[in-house]
Enzyme design. Structure first.
Site, PDB file in Angstrom:
ATOM      1  N   CYS A  15       0.810  -1.220   0.000  1.00  0.00           N
ATOM      2  CA  CYS A  15       0.000   0.000   0.000  1.00  0.00           C
ATOM      3  C   CYS A  15       0.852   1.284   0.000  1.00  0.00           C
ATOM      4  O   CYS A  15       1.441   1.611  -1.014  1.00  0.00           O
ATOM      5  CB  CYS A  15      -0.971  -0.062   1.168  1.00  0.00           C
ATOM      6  SG  CYS A  15      -2.437   0.947   0.947  1.00  0.00           S
ATOM      7  N   HIS A  37      -3.505  -5.657   2.268  1.00  0.00           N
ATOM      8  CA  HIS A  37      -3.219  -5.845   3.689  1.00  0.00           C
ATOM      9  C   HIS A  37      -3.904  -7.155   4.046  1.00  0.00           C
ATOM     10  O   HIS A  37      -4.259  -7.931   3.181  1.00  0.00           O
ATOM     11  CB  HIS A  37      -3.847  -4.727   4.522  1.00  0.00           C
ATOM     12  CG  HIS A  37      -3.315  -3.362   4.250  1.00  0.00           C
ATOM     13  ND1 HIS A  37      -2.141  -2.912   4.779  1.00  0.00           N
ATOM     14  CD2 HIS A  37      -3.816  -2.330   3.528  1.00  0.00           C
ATOM     15  CE1 HIS A  37      -1.947  -1.659   4.394  1.00  0.00           C
ATOM     16  NE2 HIS A  37      -2.937  -1.282   3.636  1.00  0.00           N
TER      17      HIS A  37
HETATM   18  N1  GLN Z   1      -2.207   6.707   2.663  1.00  0.00           N
HETATM   19  C1  GLN Z   1      -2.277   5.921   1.477  1.00  0.00           C
HETATM   20  C2  GLN Z   1      -3.629   5.968   0.813  1.00  0.00           C
HETATM   21  O1  GLN Z   1      -4.610   6.314   1.425  1.00  0.00           O
HETATM   22  C3  GLN Z   1      -1.885   4.496   1.774  1.00  0.00           C
HETATM   23  C4  GLN Z   1      -2.859   3.779   2.681  1.00  0.00           C
HETATM   24  C5  GLN Z   1      -2.341   2.495   3.258  1.00  0.00           C
HETATM   25  O2  GLN Z   1      -1.135   2.237   3.251  1.00  0.00           O
HETATM   26  N2  GLN Z   1      -3.231   1.710   3.787  1.00  0.00           N
HETATM   27  O3  GLN Z   1      -3.736   5.672  -0.341  1.00  0.00           O
END
Ligand code: GLN
Length: 257
Positions: free
Chosen positions: A100, A208
């Protein structure tokens, strides 16, 4: 059962304090346990903000999890100082899993909802933009097919299950392949049906969940890559009993269809 007792891996866990959302630390546990159960020794090096870039060279496998935008802003400043080392390792084929926010860092930039640009490492041909508050975050369980992409068929399944929660939409350039195709969920963006990216032995993904305990076949694929890169020969991993994991995987796929 064969035990892989003569092997040892050092895992570099990048920014465990700031980059670890939605259970991402479970990936380190899965990697460590799956090695230990086979007699492979594992050392996990925690590489937090300010770490000495020279520590990277001793790592055979890299892992970095996701984060909220604020944490990403902090980490990106430190990461910039490690760009050269990381780039060399990725180009050299050192295996790595980037989830992510970490995946977004490997690209050219990540544009936040308020249009702040976080520059990326520009190692992978991709960029990410969060279209802003009038657009929903991409949240939910996800199923991905790895069929037809660059990974050879995995041991028991060519699907992966996970959970995604991101505002950013990632778009791949011509020089990069997706990790898989979305069967259910959003993936890189809600438009083109791609999920994640693969470049040499580095994998970027929005999964995740955490991804590796839910997909032990993929965990083993990464462990095998790391061992083979380090020891420069083909290595057969001793089999483990994954019947419960496989059942959980099937249940999730059925539920989401
Ligand atoms: N902050 C980033 C987004 O919202 C990554 C989110 C995350 O790593 N879960 O896209």
């Amino acid at each position: 059962m064969i035990h892989n007792t003569k092997y040892k891996l050092t895992i570099g866990w990048l920014y465990p304090e700031l980059m670890s959302t939605y259970g991402d630390r479970g990936n380190i546990i899965a990697l460590s346990k799956r090695c230990e159960w086979r007699g492979i020794k594992v050392e996990v090096k925690k590489l937090d903000v300010g770490f000495d870039h020279k520590l990277l060279a001793a790592c055979h496998l890299l892992f970095m999890g996701g984060a909220q935008d604020r944490q990403q802003e902090i980490v990106s400043k430190d990461l910039k100082l490690k760009n050269k080392d990381l780039r060399e390792m990725i180009e050299d084929g050192i295996p790595g899993l980037y989830i992510c926010g970490a995946y977004q860092f490997l690209g050219k930039y990540y544009k936040e909802a308020d249009e702040t640009i976080i520059p990326g490492l520009d190692i992978l041909d991709l960029y990410t933009e969060n279209p802003g508050e009038n657009h929903d975050r991409l949240i939910g369980n996800i199923v991905v097919s790895l069929g037809g992409v660059s990974i050879p068929p995995l041991r028991w399944k060519n699907t992966m299950v996970g959970f995604e929660n991101h505002g950013g939409r990632t778009y791949l350039g011509k020089n990069i392949k997706p990790l898989g195709k979305v069967i259910k969920g959003f993936g890189n963006n809600e438009e083109d049906g791609t999920e994640g990216a693969i470049y040499k032995n580095s994998f970027g993904t929005y999964l995740h969940g955490p991804i590796l305990p839910k997909n032990p076949h993929f965990a083993d694929y990464i462990i095998k890559l790391a061992l083979e890169k380090k020891y420069k020969k083909t290595i057969a991993l001793s089999p483990l009993d994954d019947s419960l994991e496989l059942q959980a995987h099937e249940v999730m796929i059925k539920k989401l269809k």
